[in-house]
Design a protein around this motif. Structure first.
Motif, PDB file in Angstrom:
ATOM      1  N   LYS A  21     -43.662  53.823 -32.919  1.00 25.28           N
ATOM      2  CA  LYS A  21     -43.435  53.797 -34.357  1.00 25.28           C
ATOM      3  C   LYS A  21     -43.651  55.177 -34.978  1.00 25.28           C
ATOM      4  O   LYS A  21     -42.866  55.624 -35.832  1.00 25.28           O
ATOM      5  N   SER A  25     -37.806  54.066 -29.227  1.00 22.43           N
ATOM      6  CA  SER A  25     -37.907  52.699 -28.738  1.00 22.43           C
ATOM      7  C   SER A  25     -39.135  52.585 -27.846  1.00 22.43           C
ATOM      8  O   SER A  25     -39.372  53.458 -26.992  1.00 22.43           O
ATOM      9  N   THR A  44     -41.875  44.311 -30.707  1.00 23.28           N
ATOM     10  CA  THR A  44     -43.147  44.202 -31.416  1.00 23.28           C
ATOM     11  C   THR A  44     -44.291  44.366 -30.419  1.00 23.28           C
ATOM     12  O   THR A  44     -44.071  44.419 -29.192  1.00 23.28           O
ATOM     13  N   LYS A  87     -31.949  49.414 -42.494  1.00 26.15           N
ATOM     14  CA  LYS A  87     -32.544  50.031 -41.307  1.00 26.15           C
ATOM     15  C   LYS A  87     -32.262  51.526 -41.180  1.00 26.15           C
ATOM     16  O   LYS A  87     -33.030  52.251 -40.553  1.00 26.15           O
ATOM     17  N   ASN A 109     -40.702  57.363 -33.906  1.00 25.99           N
ATOM     18  CA  ASN A 109     -39.357  56.806 -34.054  1.00 25.99           C
ATOM     19  C   ASN A 109     -38.591  56.795 -32.738  1.00 25.99           C
ATOM     20  O   ASN A 109     -37.478  57.300 -32.621  1.00 25.99           O
ATOM     21  N   HIS A 162     -32.618  56.404 -38.418  1.00 25.45           N
ATOM     22  CA  HIS A 162     -33.535  55.316 -38.730  1.00 25.45           C
ATOM     23  C   HIS A 162     -34.368  55.651 -39.971  1.00 25.45           C
ATOM     24  O   HIS A 162     -34.794  56.798 -40.162  1.00 25.45           O
ATOM     25  N   ASN A 208     -34.502  53.321 -31.287  1.00 24.47           N
ATOM     26  CA  ASN A 208     -34.667  52.051 -32.005  1.00 24.47           C
ATOM     27  C   ASN A 208     -36.128  51.615 -31.948  1.00 24.47           C
ATOM     28  O   ASN A 208     -36.534  50.835 -31.085  1.00 24.47           O
ATOM     29  N   SER A 209     -36.932  52.095 -32.876  1.00 24.28           N
ATOM     30  CA  SER A 209     -38.367  51.796 -32.878  1.00 24.28           C
ATOM     31  C   SER A 209     -38.662  50.343 -33.247  1.00 24.28           C
ATOM     32  O   SER A 209     -39.798  49.888 -33.091  1.00 24.28           O
ATOM     33  N   ASP A 210     -37.655  49.621 -33.729  1.00 19.71           N
ATOM     34  CA  ASP A 210     -37.824  48.209 -34.065  1.00 19.71           C
ATOM     35  C   ASP A 210     -37.481  47.288 -32.897  1.00 19.71           C
ATOM     36  O   ASP A 210     -37.442  46.062 -33.057  1.00 19.71           O
TER      37      ASP A 210
END
Length: 596
Positions: free
Chosen positions: A144, A149, A54, A392, A147, A435, A49-51
Motif C-alpha cells: 500500500k 501489488s 487484502t 480507482k 503502490n 492509481h 494494483n495495490s488493491d
C-alpha cells in the motif's frame, strides 16, 4: 539520490532454482518457453494494483501454499538426504538453530522501517513479542505504501529468499534476514551476495525492496536515468557473474519489466527457458524467469486479459493507428502529421477542439471525436475518467503539438493543447492511468494555452521565429513554446526576435548576438511600432550554435534553453548568460522557454 541497484547473487539464484522445484513443479498450469516474453514480463497495471489483495487474502494465500508447518522439526530430513534423522537433529548436526521453526504464514515481527544494523524482535522464541504484526500485514502495508501489488512482494520473496521462504515448512530465522534480496549486490567473493546489514530483517527487506521498485518506476523516465529504460531497446546480460556469456537486446514494453531488470539485471537464456522448472547451462540465470514463472503458477497471467481503456487516433496522410491499451502514445512525432480524430473505449468521456469548429460535444464508449475527411486537425483535447475507473485511477494525458513538442500533463478532464492560433495542431497523445495516491508523471511544463486569452500582465511578451534548414521560417512562438525542431537533425540557421505593437508600452532595446561557424556576430535594433530584427541571414546556411539575449530599461529575458545536436536539451541560461556550445560543431536545433 541514486539508489543501490539490487539483485541476488547468481549462486543464490541457482540454489533457489533447485529449491523451487519442490513446490512449483507440481502446478497444473505450468508455463513453457514459448510463453515467455522477455520485453513484457509483467503488465504495469498488474504490477501496481495495490488493491489486488487484502490482509486476509494474503494470509489465506500463505496458508494455502504452506499448510503443514513442522514447527518442532519432528519430520524426517528427507529433503537433505537424511531420512534416518529428524529435521531438528539434522539442524543440530549442522550447527543450525533448533526449533521452533516459524513458517511465513505464522511469522510475526516488530517492524522496523529505518535502516539500522539490527534485526527486530520476532516470534522465533515461541511467543509473539509486544508490538509485533503478522507477515501478511507487513506485506500488505509495504504494498500500500509503495503502490505495488502484494503479489509482487510475495513472488519476490519466493524467488529471492533461500528455501524458498514461502514454501519452506521448517525455515531457519536466517532465511528471513534478506528475504527480498534488497541491498544485496553481487559484489562478494565469487559473485556472492554482499548484503548490507543495515537492511537486515524481514520487515526492513520487504519495505526497502518495495521502496526500490517504486523508486525505479517513478524515476526511470527522467533524463538522468542510466539503468534499464522502458519503451526502448536495452542490452541485457545473460549472466552477471559468468564472464563471456554476453548479452541480448530486449525492447522493454512496460515500466514494470524495466523495474524487474533494474532490480535483477539479467535475462534467462534459451537453456534456462527450455528447462523452465530446473537449471540450464553455465550461462543461465533465473531471477526474472522465476518471477514470471511463479506469478503464472500462483496467480495466472501477468498481463491484463481485459484492458481498462483502449485508444487510437486518425492521422493525416496515414489513417487510423492501431489500438493502444491502458497507457502509451497514439500518433506520430517528428513527421509533421496532424491528428484529425481519436477514440477511447472504456469508462471515460472526451472531447476535441478544432480551429474551425471549436470544442466539440463530449462523447464516450469508443465514439469518434473529430473528423477524418475534412482536414480539420485537432488542437486540444479533454479526457475525463468516469465510474469505477474514476474511483480507482487518475487519468493523465499530454499533447505533442506542431512546432512546440510535448506539452505538460493534464489530468481528469483538464484541457491539453493550444487554442486560439493557427498551426498548433496535435500530432500525438500520450495517456497514462495512475492509481489514486500514486505519484503523478514527471513535471513537463504547461499543459494548455489559449493564445487569444493569454492573460499576460507584462507589457513585454517577446516572441521568436527560427529559420530551419530544409524547412524554412517557422511560425512565431512565445513564452515556453519551442522554436525549431528536435530529433530531425534540422539546424537553425537564423532567428527573428519579434514584438507585436499591441504589447509595447514603451520603447526598449533588444540586444542579441549569435555564434555561427565564422564566429560571433552582433546586432542591435530599436523596438519601434513593428519591431523585427534578423540575427543571421537565412541564405548563409550556417549552423546557429549559440545565442544570448538581454533587454534594457529594467526588463530582462527570464530564461532560455537550447536543444543541441547530439546533446539534446541543455540547461537554463538567463539575463545574458551564454547558452549552447562553441568549438564542438554541434548545431542548435530548437530553442524554448523564452519570455520576459
Amino acid at each position: 539520490m541514486v539508489k543501490t541497484r539490487i539483485f541476488i547473487s547468481a549462486i543464490a539464484v541457482a540454489a533457489i532454482g533447485i529449491f523451487s522445484l519442490v513446490f512449483f513443479a507440481n502446478q497444473s498450469s505450468a508455463v513453457t518457453a514459448s510463453d515467455w516474453r522477455a520485453g513484457n514480463i509483467v503488465d504495469d497495471f498488474v504490477f501496481t494494483n495495490s488493491d489486488d489483495m487484502t490482509v486476509a487474502d494474503i494470509q489465506a494465500f500463505l496458508n494455502s501454499v504452506n499448510p503443514n508447518c513442522d514447527t518442532y522439526g519432528t519430520g524426517r530430513a528427507i529433503e537433505k538426504g537424511r531420512g534416518d534423522i529428524t529435521r531438528a537433529q539434522y539442524a543440530a548436526s549442522r550447527g543450525w538453530a533448533g526449533p521452533p521453526y516459524v513458517c511465513l504464514k505464522d511469522y510475526y515481527e516488530v517492524p522496523k522501517y529505518s535502516p539500522g544494523n539490527y534485526i527486530p524482535a520476532n516470534n522465533f522464541s515461541g511467543s509473539i513479542p509486544a508490538g509485533a504484526v503478522s507477515a501478511a500485514q507487513i506485506i500488505y502495508d509495504a504494498a500500500k505504501r509503495n503502490n505495488l501489488s502484494p503479489k509482487v512482494i510475495l513472488v519476490k520473496i519466493a524467488t529471492e529468499s533461500a528455501g524458498p521462504l514461502t514454501s519452506d515448512n521448517w525455515p531457519l530465522q536466517s532465511q528471513y534476514t534478506y528475504a527480498m534480496g534488497s541491498h544485496c549486490p553481487d559484489s562478494g567473493p565469487g559473485g556472492s551476495a554482499n548484503c548490507d546489514r543495515n537492511y537486515a530483517g524481514f520487515s526492513m527487506q520487504v519495505e526497502s525492496g518495495a521502496q526500490l521498485m517504486r523508486w525505479y518506476l517513478d524515476n526511470m523516465e527522467k533524463p538522468w536515468w542510466s539503468y534499464k529504460k522502458p519503451f526502448a531497446t536495452n542490452s541485457i546480460l545473460w549472466n552477471v557473474v559468468q564472464r563471456g556469456c554476453g548479452a541480448g537486446d530486449v525492447y522493454i514494453a512496460s515500466k514494470a519489466t524495466a523495474a524487474l531488470y533494474t532490480y535483477t539485471p539479467y535475462q534467462p537464456n534459451q537453456a534456462a527457458l527450455n528447462n523452465m522448472y530446473g537449471l540450464g547451462d553455465h550461462c543461465s540465470a533465473y531471477g526474472n524467469r522465476n518471477f514470471w514463472r511463479v506469478w503464472n503458477d500462483w496467480f495466472g497471467s501477468t498481463q491484463y486479459s481485459r484492458p481498462i481503456i483502449s485508444f487510437k487516433s486518425h492521422i493525416s496522410y496515414y489513417g487510423w493507428t492501431g489500438l493502444v491499451h491502458n497507457r502509451g502514445i497514439t500518433g506520430f512525432t517528428g513527421q509533421s502529421k496532424s491528428m484529425q480524430a481519436f477514440t477511447i473505449d472504456g469508462e471515460v468521456t472526451y472531447s476535441s477542439y478544432s480551429e474551425e469548429r471549436g470544442w466539440q460535444p463530449t462523447v464516450y464508449g469508443g465514439m469518434q471525436s473529430g473528423t477524418t475527411e475534412l482536414n480539420r486537425p485537432i488542437q486540444a483535447v479533454k479526457i475525463q475518467p468516469t465510474g469505477s475507473l474514476a474511483a480507482k485511477y487518475d487519468l493523465y494525458y499530454r499533447a505533442h503539438v506542431s512546432y512546440v513538442g510535448w506539452m505538460g500533463w493534464a489530468k481528469n478532464g483538464e484541457p491539453a493543447g493550444i487554442t486560439g492560433g493557427p498551426g498548433n495542431n496535435i500530432e500525438a497523445l500520450e495517456i497514462r492511468l495512475v492509481h489514486k495516491g500514486s505519484s503523478a508523471p514527471e513535471d513537463s511544463g504547461q499543459a494548455f494555452k489559449n493564445i487569444n486569452t493569454k492573460g499576460d500582465s507584462s507589457p513585454l511578451a517577446a516572441s521568436i521565429s527560427s529559420h530551419v534548414g530544409m524547412v524554412g521560417w517557422q511560425p512565431a512562438v512565445t513564452d515556453e513554446m519551442i522554436s525549431g525542431t528536435t530529433g530531425q537533425s534540422h539546424r537553425i540557421e537564423a532567428v527573428k526576435a519579434l514584438r507585436p505593437v499591441i504589447k509595447l508600452a514603451f520603447l526598449a532595446t533588444l540586444r542579441y548576438s549569435s555564434h555561427v561557424l565564422m564566429g560571433w556576430l552582433s546586432k542591435t535594433g530599436k523596438m519601434q511600432t513593428k519591431y523585427q530584427a534578423l540575427l543571421v541571414s537565412s541564405n548563409q546556411s550556417k549552423q546557429f550554435v549559440l545565442y544570448s539575449l538581454t533587454t534594457l530599461q529594467n526588463h530582462t529575458i527570464s530564461s532560455i534553453v537550447l536543444y543541441s545536436q547530439y546533446v539534446g536539451w541543455m540547461g537554463w541560461a538567463k539575463n545574458g548568460e551564454t547558452a549552447g556550445s562553441t568549438g564542438a560543431t554541434r548545431q542548435l536545433e530548437a530553442s524554448s522557454r523564452f519570455g520576459i
